[in-house]
Design a protein around this motif. Structure first.
Motif, PDB file in Angstrom:
ATOM      1  N   ARG A  17       0.826  -1.190   0.000  1.00  0.00           N
ATOM      2  CA  ARG A  17       0.000   0.000   0.000  1.00  0.00           C
ATOM      3  C   ARG A  17       0.866   1.248   0.000  1.00  0.00           C
ATOM      4  O   ARG A  17       0.571   2.236  -0.632  1.00  0.00           O
ATOM      5  CB  ARG A  17      -0.897   0.006   1.243  1.00  0.00           C
ATOM      6  CG  ARG A  17      -2.349   0.125   0.857  1.00  0.00           C
ATOM      7  CD  ARG A  17      -3.218   0.150   2.062  1.00  0.00           C
ATOM      8  NE  ARG A  17      -3.878  -1.107   2.272  1.00  0.00           N
ATOM      9  CZ  ARG A  17      -3.906  -1.747   3.432  1.00  0.00           C
ATOM     10  NH1 ARG A  17      -3.289  -1.276   4.469  1.00  0.00           N
ATOM     11  NH2 ARG A  17      -4.530  -2.886   3.557  1.00  0.00           N
ATOM     12  N   LYS A  18       1.989   1.178   0.735  1.00  0.00           N
ATOM     13  CA  LYS A  18       2.853   2.359   0.800  1.00  0.00           C
ATOM     14  C   LYS A  18       3.426   2.660  -0.568  1.00  0.00           C
ATOM     15  O   LYS A  18       3.433   3.794  -1.001  1.00  0.00           O
ATOM     16  CB  LYS A  18       4.013   2.096   1.773  1.00  0.00           C
ATOM     17  CG  LYS A  18       3.713   2.544   3.189  1.00  0.00           C
ATOM     18  CD  LYS A  18       4.955   2.868   3.938  1.00  0.00           C
ATOM     19  CE  LYS A  18       5.510   1.646   4.592  1.00  0.00           C
ATOM     20  NZ  LYS A  18       6.653   1.971   5.462  1.00  0.00           N
ATOM     21  N   LEU A  77       0.904   4.127  -2.774  1.00  0.00           N
ATOM     22  CA  LEU A  77       0.574   5.495  -2.423  1.00  0.00           C
ATOM     23  C   LEU A  77       1.649   6.452  -2.906  1.00  0.00           C
ATOM     24  O   LEU A  77       1.361   7.550  -3.350  1.00  0.00           O
ATOM     25  CB  LEU A  77       0.429   5.630  -0.911  1.00  0.00           C
ATOM     26  CG  LEU A  77      -1.005   5.485  -0.446  1.00  0.00           C
ATOM     27  CD1 LEU A  77      -1.028   5.338   1.033  1.00  0.00           C
ATOM     28  CD2 LEU A  77      -1.811   6.707  -0.841  1.00  0.00           C
ATOM     29  N   ILE A  78       2.914   6.035  -2.768  1.00  0.00           N
ATOM     30  CA  ILE A  78       3.988   6.915  -3.234  1.00  0.00           C
ATOM     31  C   ILE A  78       3.834   7.114  -4.732  1.00  0.00           C
ATOM     32  O   ILE A  78       3.933   8.216  -5.248  1.00  0.00           O
ATOM     33  CB  ILE A  78       5.370   6.320  -2.907  1.00  0.00           C
ATOM     34  CG1 ILE A  78       5.557   6.248  -1.404  1.00  0.00           C
ATOM     35  CG2 ILE A  78       6.464   7.153  -3.534  1.00  0.00           C
ATOM     36  CD1 ILE A  78       6.849   5.603  -0.996  1.00  0.00           C
ATOM     37  N   THR A 137       1.056   9.543  -5.429  1.00  0.00           N
ATOM     38  CA  THR A 137       1.338  10.949  -5.172  1.00  0.00           C
ATOM     39  C   THR A 137       2.098  11.570  -6.333  1.00  0.00           C
ATOM     40  O   THR A 137       1.892  12.721  -6.670  1.00  0.00           O
ATOM     41  CB  THR A 137       2.217  11.084  -3.907  1.00  0.00           C
ATOM     42  OG1 THR A 137       1.813  10.107  -2.985  1.00  0.00           O
ATOM     43  CG2 THR A 137       2.095  12.464  -3.331  1.00  0.00           C
ATOM     44  N   PHE A 138       2.990  10.779  -6.919  1.00  0.00           N
ATOM     45  CA  PHE A 138       3.824  11.367  -7.951  1.00  0.00           C
ATOM     46  C   PHE A 138       3.232  11.253  -9.336  1.00  0.00           C
ATOM     47  O   PHE A 138       3.658  11.955 -10.243  1.00  0.00           O
ATOM     48  CB  PHE A 138       5.217  10.738  -7.915  1.00  0.00           C
ATOM     49  CG  PHE A 138       6.010  11.232  -6.749  1.00  0.00           C
ATOM     50  CD1 PHE A 138       6.119  10.491  -5.596  1.00  0.00           C
ATOM     51  CD2 PHE A 138       6.609  12.473  -6.794  1.00  0.00           C
ATOM     52  CE1 PHE A 138       6.821  10.966  -4.512  1.00  0.00           C
ATOM     53  CE2 PHE A 138       7.318  12.952  -5.711  1.00  0.00           C
ATOM     54  CZ  PHE A 138       7.430  12.194  -4.575  1.00  0.00           C
ATOM     55  N   CYS A 139       2.230  10.410  -9.512  1.00  0.00           N
ATOM     56  CA  CYS A 139       1.645  10.291 -10.847  1.00  0.00           C
ATOM     57  C   CYS A 139       0.364  11.087 -10.935  1.00  0.00           C
ATOM     58  O   CYS A 139      -0.648  10.585 -11.376  1.00  0.00           O
ATOM     59  CB  CYS A 139       1.355   8.830 -11.153  1.00  0.00           C
ATOM     60  SG  CYS A 139       2.848   7.929 -11.493  1.00  0.00           S
ATOM     61  N   LEU A 140       0.420  12.316 -10.502  1.00  0.00           N
ATOM     62  CA  LEU A 140      -0.808  13.096 -10.445  1.00  0.00           C
ATOM     63  C   LEU A 140      -1.372  13.360 -11.824  1.00  0.00           C
ATOM     64  O   LEU A 140      -2.565  13.421 -12.025  1.00  0.00           O
ATOM     65  CB  LEU A 140      -0.558  14.426  -9.731  1.00  0.00           C
ATOM     66  CG  LEU A 140      -0.315  14.266  -8.233  1.00  0.00           C
ATOM     67  CD1 LEU A 140       0.077  15.586  -7.629  1.00  0.00           C
ATOM     68  CD2 LEU A 140      -1.565  13.768  -7.542  1.00  0.00           C
ATOM     69  N   THR A 141      -0.521  13.529 -12.810  1.00  0.00           N
ATOM     70  CA  THR A 141      -1.023  13.814 -14.158  1.00  0.00           C
ATOM     71  C   THR A 141      -1.798  12.624 -14.678  1.00  0.00           C
ATOM     72  O   THR A 141      -2.839  12.761 -15.288  1.00  0.00           O
ATOM     73  CB  THR A 141       0.128  14.124 -15.132  1.00  0.00           C
ATOM     74  OG1 THR A 141       1.128  13.127 -14.950  1.00  0.00           O
ATOM     75  CG2 THR A 141       0.707  15.477 -14.840  1.00  0.00           C
ATOM     76  N   ARG A 152      -5.245  12.610 -13.231  1.00  0.00           N
ATOM     77  CA  ARG A 152      -6.162  13.604 -13.794  1.00  0.00           C
ATOM     78  C   ARG A 152      -6.823  13.070 -15.037  1.00  0.00           C
ATOM     79  O   ARG A 152      -7.989  13.296 -15.284  1.00  0.00           O
ATOM     80  CB  ARG A 152      -5.401  14.896 -14.120  1.00  0.00           C
ATOM     81  CG  ARG A 152      -5.546  15.934 -13.019  1.00  0.00           C
ATOM     82  CD  ARG A 152      -4.859  17.231 -13.378  1.00  0.00           C
ATOM     83  NE  ARG A 152      -3.710  17.462 -12.550  1.00  0.00           N
ATOM     84  CZ  ARG A 152      -2.540  17.912 -12.990  1.00  0.00           C
ATOM     85  NH1 ARG A 152      -2.362  18.152 -14.254  1.00  0.00           N
ATOM     86  NH2 ARG A 152      -1.544  18.112 -12.157  1.00  0.00           N
ATOM     87  N   ARG A 153      -6.043  12.328 -15.834  1.00  0.00           N
ATOM     88  CA  ARG A 153      -6.627  11.789 -17.057  1.00  0.00           C
ATOM     89  C   ARG A 153      -7.617  10.699 -16.742  1.00  0.00           C
ATOM     90  O   ARG A 153      -8.632  10.558 -17.395  1.00  0.00           O
ATOM     91  CB  ARG A 153      -5.522  11.230 -17.960  1.00  0.00           C
ATOM     92  CG  ARG A 153      -4.858  12.299 -18.782  1.00  0.00           C
ATOM     93  CD  ARG A 153      -3.860  11.719 -19.740  1.00  0.00           C
ATOM     94  NE  ARG A 153      -2.640  12.502 -19.702  1.00  0.00           N
ATOM     95  CZ  ARG A 153      -1.426  11.980 -19.811  1.00  0.00           C
ATOM     96  NH1 ARG A 153      -1.277  10.699 -19.954  1.00  0.00           N
ATOM     97  NH2 ARG A 153      -0.371  12.748 -19.784  1.00  0.00           N
ATOM     98  N   LYS A 192     -13.558   1.671   3.214  1.00  0.00           N
ATOM     99  CA  LYS A 192     -14.801   1.602   3.988  1.00  0.00           C
ATOM    100  C   LYS A 192     -15.668   2.827   3.786  1.00  0.00           C
ATOM    101  O   LYS A 192     -16.893   2.743   3.782  1.00  0.00           O
ATOM    102  CB  LYS A 192     -14.472   1.466   5.478  1.00  0.00           C
ATOM    103  CG  LYS A 192     -13.784   0.185   5.812  1.00  0.00           C
ATOM    104  CD  LYS A 192     -13.717   0.024   7.314  1.00  0.00           C
ATOM    105  CE  LYS A 192     -13.061  -1.266   7.695  1.00  0.00           C
ATOM    106  NZ  LYS A 192     -11.617  -1.244   7.660  1.00  0.00           N
ATOM    107  N   THR A 193     -15.021   3.993   3.652  1.00  0.00           N
ATOM    108  CA  THR A 193     -15.806   5.220   3.532  1.00  0.00           C
ATOM    109  C   THR A 193     -16.630   5.208   2.257  1.00  0.00           C
ATOM    110  O   THR A 193     -17.794   5.612   2.253  1.00  0.00           O
ATOM    111  CB  THR A 193     -14.871   6.441   3.522  1.00  0.00           C
ATOM    112  OG1 THR A 193     -13.876   6.247   4.510  1.00  0.00           O
ATOM    113  CG2 THR A 193     -15.625   7.699   3.819  1.00  0.00           C
ATOM    114  N   ASP A 247     -19.615   2.918   2.662  1.00  0.00           N
ATOM    115  CA  ASP A 247     -20.680   3.583   3.420  1.00  0.00           C
ATOM    116  C   ASP A 247     -21.452   4.547   2.546  1.00  0.00           C
ATOM    117  O   ASP A 247     -22.685   4.597   2.574  1.00  0.00           O
ATOM    118  CB  ASP A 247     -20.063   4.378   4.589  1.00  0.00           C
ATOM    119  CG  ASP A 247     -19.635   3.487   5.717  1.00  0.00           C
ATOM    120  OD1 ASP A 247     -18.896   3.959   6.588  1.00  0.00           O
ATOM    121  OD2 ASP A 247     -20.052   2.310   5.731  1.00  0.00           O
TER     122      ASP A 247
END
Lengths: 439, 254
Positions: B3-4, B7-8, B11-15, B18-19, B69-70, B73
Motif C-alpha cells: 500500500r505504501k 501510495l507513493i 502521489t507522484f503520478c498526479l497527471t 487527472r486523465r 470503507k468510507t 458507506d
C-alpha cells in the motif's frame, strides 16, 4: 539535471532541435516518464521550469518521506525514564527541544538536533527534573507542554492533583495550581496572543481555565457530566476550545461567551433514529479519550473506547463519516495522537496497542503499522520540519521513526566508488569544499 | 508495504490520475456494491427459515470485499436514498446493521401477512416507507402526524413484527421473524471464532477454514460467517504466500 535530460532527448530523438524541446515542456514530462527517470525528478523539473508552485514539490517530498518512515539504527533517544512515558512535546519555534513526562513523575528535556557530522546520533537528555529534585511531581506526569512562544517555560500536570509552571533555566516551578482531583490533561493555545489561558481537564466534570498572567483560576466551563479526559485549543482561533469526557460527549466552547458550549459533536449528525435513545447526541459509544485538531484547525479528530476514530468538521460539528475501521483503544486515561503537517494526503498517527497505526486522514485507509515498541505505546509526536515521528510508551523507550534516505543517483554512485568508500560516511553538506590545501 | 508503494506512486503520478478521473464513474462503483450485495445474498441460506425471511446481509460484510470503507458507506447510503435498500438496526451490536433489498423485504412481509387481519395496515406502512423514508427508527409523533397512523394501527404493526419497541414512544424498523436469524447468527459467529481461536497459534488459512466441517451450531454457510468476522475486524487478515491467513484478535468481547 536539465542537461542530463537534454542529453537523453538527443539520444532518443536526435532530430529534435533544442528550441523545439524547450518550447514543449509537456513533451518533456512524457519523455521523463518513458525514460523511467526517478519519479521525483518530475516535480523537480516542473518546479525548475516554473510550471508548478514551489509548495507542490515540498508537499510531494514531505508525503514521500512520511510514507517511508521506519526505525533507523542511526537515530536513538537517551533512555532516562525508569517507568513508562506518558507524554511528549516538541517545541514549535525551532523544533529542537523535546519534553517528555513519565509515570514516575520525572520530566526530561532532549536536544533533537544533530550537530555532529556523523549520521549516527543519540538525542541527548540536556536536563531532567528527577526524583531527587525538591519540586518533582509526586505521582505520574500526564501532560507536558512547552510555552508556545518560547522555550523559557513549560507546564506540566500530574496525578498528584497539581499543575506546575516551570522555569526552564532553573528547573524550579514558578507557579503551582492545586486541584481537587487527578489532572488528566491541560493545553495552552498555540496561537493566542491576547490571553494566556491554560485549559485543564480533571476528574471534576467542570473544565477549568487558569490564567498564567495573574496566576489564578478565572473561568469554569460547565456542561460535561463525567471526567474530562482531553482538552485542546483550536490552532486556528484563539478562543475555540474542544473538550472530551467520559460521558461520551465532546463539547466545543467559545471562551468569550458566558453561557454554555457552542455545540456538542453528534456522531449521527442529528439523525436520532440511528441509535438507542440514551446514546443520542454522543460523539462516541464509549469514553472519548483523544482529541486532535488538524494543522489548519478545520477538522477535529476524536478517538473513543468504542474502538472508533471520527473526523469532524470543526466549524459546524458535522461528522464527516470517514470510516477508519477498528482503532483499538483500551486507554483508561487520555490518548495522545497526532496528525502530520505539510503533506498532501495528511496522515494520522494513532498509538494502537504496541504499535503506531498510520491512517490517511480523509480516506480512512490504514496505510501501515509502525512496529517497534515492546509494550503499549502511549503518546506520539510529529516533527513537521523533518517529517519524523517520536513515540513513547510503557517500555520506557522513545523511538524515533525517520524517513528512509533516498537512494543515491546512478552518477553519484559511480563517482563514489572511484573516490573510495570512506566518502560515503560523511553527508555531502558537511564536506569541506572551500578550504584550500595551502593552509 | 504494498500500500505504501502504491501510495507513493499515486502521489507522484498526479497527471496520470487527472486523465483517469473522467473514467471513474460513480455508476460503476454503485454497480460494484450491488454486485457484492447480490453475491452475499446467495450465501444466505433461505431454506433454514422456511423461506419466511428475506435474504439478510450485514453491512460490515461488505467491508471484507472492498478496501475503502468510507466509499462503501457512501454507496450504501446512496442506495438507501433511492429506496433500493433498507437498513435495520439489529439488537445485539450498536454497529451491526442489516441490509435487505426493498423488493425482497416487501414480498416476504406481505407473504407472511397474507390472510391476517393486519395485512391492510402493513401494506399501508410499506407503501409509505419504501420509496421515501430511510430512517431506522420512528417515534410517536412521526407515526401519528407524518404517517397518519392511529394507536391501534401502531399496535398492529408491532404485532406483525415490522416495528420493534425501542423505548417508550419510539420503535425500531425490523424484519418480522428475525429473532431466529439473530440467534443462529450469534451462535454461528461464536462457533466460527472459536474454531479460529482453537487452532494452533490462533490462526488459520482462510481456505482451510472454508473446508472445515461445521458443527451443529453453525447453521449458515461458512463463507457468510467468514465475511462477517473479517468485516467486523474480529480477526486480522494477513496475506501470505499460501493465501489469506486469519488470525484471532485478542481483546474481543466475544
Amino acid at each position: 539535471m536539465l542537461l542530463f535530460c537534454l542529453i537523453l532527448i538527443n539520444m532518443t530523438y536526435p532530430s529534435m532541435t533544442f528550441a523545439r524541446v524547450c518550447s514543449n515542456i509537456y513533451f518533456l514530462n512524457d519523455l521523463c516518464r518513458h525514460a523511467l527517470l526517478p519519479l521525483q525528478m518530475f516535480f523537480a523539473i516542473e518546479r525548475q521550469s516554473g510550471l508548478d508552485d514551489p509548495v507542490r514539490l515540498r508537499r510531494a517530498e514531505s508525503t514521500r518521506r512520511v510514507l517511508s518512515l521506519e526505525l533507523n539504527h542511526n537515530r536513538d533517544v537517551d533512555r532516562i525514564h525508569g517507568n513508562g512515558i506518558n507524554t511528549l512535546d516538541i517545541e514549535v519555534i525551532d523544533g529542537r527541544y523535546m519534553l517528555s513526562g513519565g509515570s514516575d513523575g520525572v520530566i526530561v528535556i532532549y536536544d533533537l538536533e544533530n550537530n555532529s557530522k556523523k549520521p549516527q546520533y543519540t538525542c541527548k537528555a540536556i536536563c531532567t527534573v528527577g526524583r531527587s529534585s525538591r519540586h518533582v511531581h509526586k505521582f505520574s506526569v500526564e501532560t507536558v507542554q512547552w510555552y508556545p512562544h518560547d522555550t523559557g517555560m513549560f507546564v506540566s500536570s500530574s496525578f498528584d492533583k497539581t499543575m506546575k509552571v516551570w522555569d526552564t533555566e532553573t528547573l524550579k516551578p514558578a507557579e503551582e495550581f492545586q486541584f481537587d482531583g487527578n489532572v488528566y490533561c491541560h493545553h495552552m493555545s498555540p496561537v493566542a496572543r491576547k490571553h494566556s489561558l491554560v485549559a485543564v481537564g480533571t476528574k471534576d466534570p467542570k473544565v477549568q481555565l487558569c490564567d498564567l498572567k495573574s496566576g489564578s483560576r478565572i473561568h469554569i466551563l460547565q456542561g460535561h457530566r463525567g471526567e474530562i479526559l482531553s482538552v485542546r485549543w483550536s490552532p486556528r482561533y484563539d478562543h475555540i476550545l474542544a473538550t472530551a469526557s467520559t460521558d461520551s460527549r465532546v463539547h466545543i466552547w467559545d471562551v468569550r461567551r458566558a453561557s454554555g458550549s457552542l455545540f456538542t459533536l453528534d456522531q449521527h449528525n442529528g439523525d436520532k433514529s440511528k441509535t438507542s435513545s440514551e446514546a443520542v447526541n454522543t460523539a462516541h459509544n464509549g469514553r472519548v479519550n483523544g482529541l486532535c485538531f488538524t494543522a489548519d484547525g478545520l477538522h477535529l479528530l476524536t478517538t473513543g473506547t468504542d474502538d472508533r476514530m471520527r473526523l469532524w468538521n470543526s466549524a459546524t460539528g458535522e461528522n464527516t463519516l470517514v470510516n477508519y475501521g477498528k482503532v483499538v483503544n483500551e486507554s483508561r486515561k487520555g490518548l495522545k495522537f497526532t496528525v502530520s503537517r505539510g503533506c498532501s494526503p495528511e496522515f494520522v498517527f494513532v498509538p494502537c496497542g504496541s504499535s503506531v497505526a498510520v491512517y490517511g486522514l480523509h480516506s480512512g485507509e490504514l496505510i501501515t503499522m509502525l512496529r517497534g515498541h515492546y509494550n503499549n505505546v502511549d503518546c506520539c509526536e510529529f516533527h513537521p520540519d523533518y517529517q519524523e515521528l517520536y513515540s513513547g510508551g510503557k517500555d520506557c523507550n522513545i523511538l524515533a521513526w525517520v524517513p528512509v534516505l533516498r537512494q543515491p543517483d546512478i552518477e553519484d554512485e559511480e563517482t563514489n566508488s572511484k573516490r573510495g568508500g570512506t566518502q560515503a560516511a560523511i553527508n555531502p553538506a558537511f564536506e569541506d569544499a572551500w578550504s584550500s590545501d595551502e593552509d | 508495504m504494498n500500500r505504501k508503494r502504491a501510495l507513493i506512486a499515486d502521489t507522484f503520478c498526479l497527471t496520470k490520475r487527472r486523465r483517469c478521473a473522467a473514467d471513474s464513474v460513480t455508476g460503476e462503483s454503485q454497480a460494484d456494491i450491488r454486485s457484492s450485495l447480490q453475491y452475499l445474498v446467495t450465501l444466505f441460506s433461505r431454506k433454514l427459515f422456511n423461506d419466511s425471511l428475506p435474504p439478510v446481509v450485514l453491512k460490515h460484510q461488505l467491508y471484507s470485499l472492498h478496501n475503502d470503507k468510507t466509499s462503501v458507506d457512501k454507496q450504501v447510503n446512496e442506495l438507501r436514498e433511492t429506496g433500493e435498500l433498507l437498513m435495520f438496526q439489529l439488537g445485539f451490536d450498536s454497529e451491526a446493521f442489516a441490509l435487505v433489498f426493498a423488493e425482497d423485504y416487501r414480498a416476504k412481509v406481505l407473504q407472511g401477512e397474507a390472510g391476517r387481519g393486519t395485512l391492510g395496515t402493513v401494506e399501508k406502512f410499506l407503501t409509505k416507507l419504501i420509496p421515501s423514508c430511510s430512517d431506522l427508527s420512528f417515534n410517536k409523533e412521526k407515526m401519528l402526524k407524518e404517517f397518519l397512523f392511529t394507536d391501534s394501527e401502531i399496535t398492529q404493526l408491532v404485532k406483525s413484527g415490522v416495528l420493534t419497541v425501542r423505548d417508550a414512544g419510539s420503535w425500531w424498523l425490523s424484519i418480522p421473524n428475525s429473532g431466529k436469524f439473530i440467534k443462529y447468527f450469534i451462535k454461528g459467529r461464536k462457533a466460527v471464532l472459536g474454531m479460529v481461536k482453537k487452532s494452533k497459534y490462533s490462526e488459520i488459512l482462510q481456505t482451510e477454514l472454508e473446508g472445515r466441517r461445521t458443527t451443529s451450531q453453525v447453521k449458515f454457510q461458512m463463507k457468510y460467517h467468514i465475511h462477517d468476522i473479517i468485516g467486523a475486524e474480529l480477526v486480522e487478515c494477513i496475506q501470505t504466500t499460501s493465501g489469506t491467513l486469519l488470525r484471532y484478535v485478542d481483546g474481543n468481547v466475544n
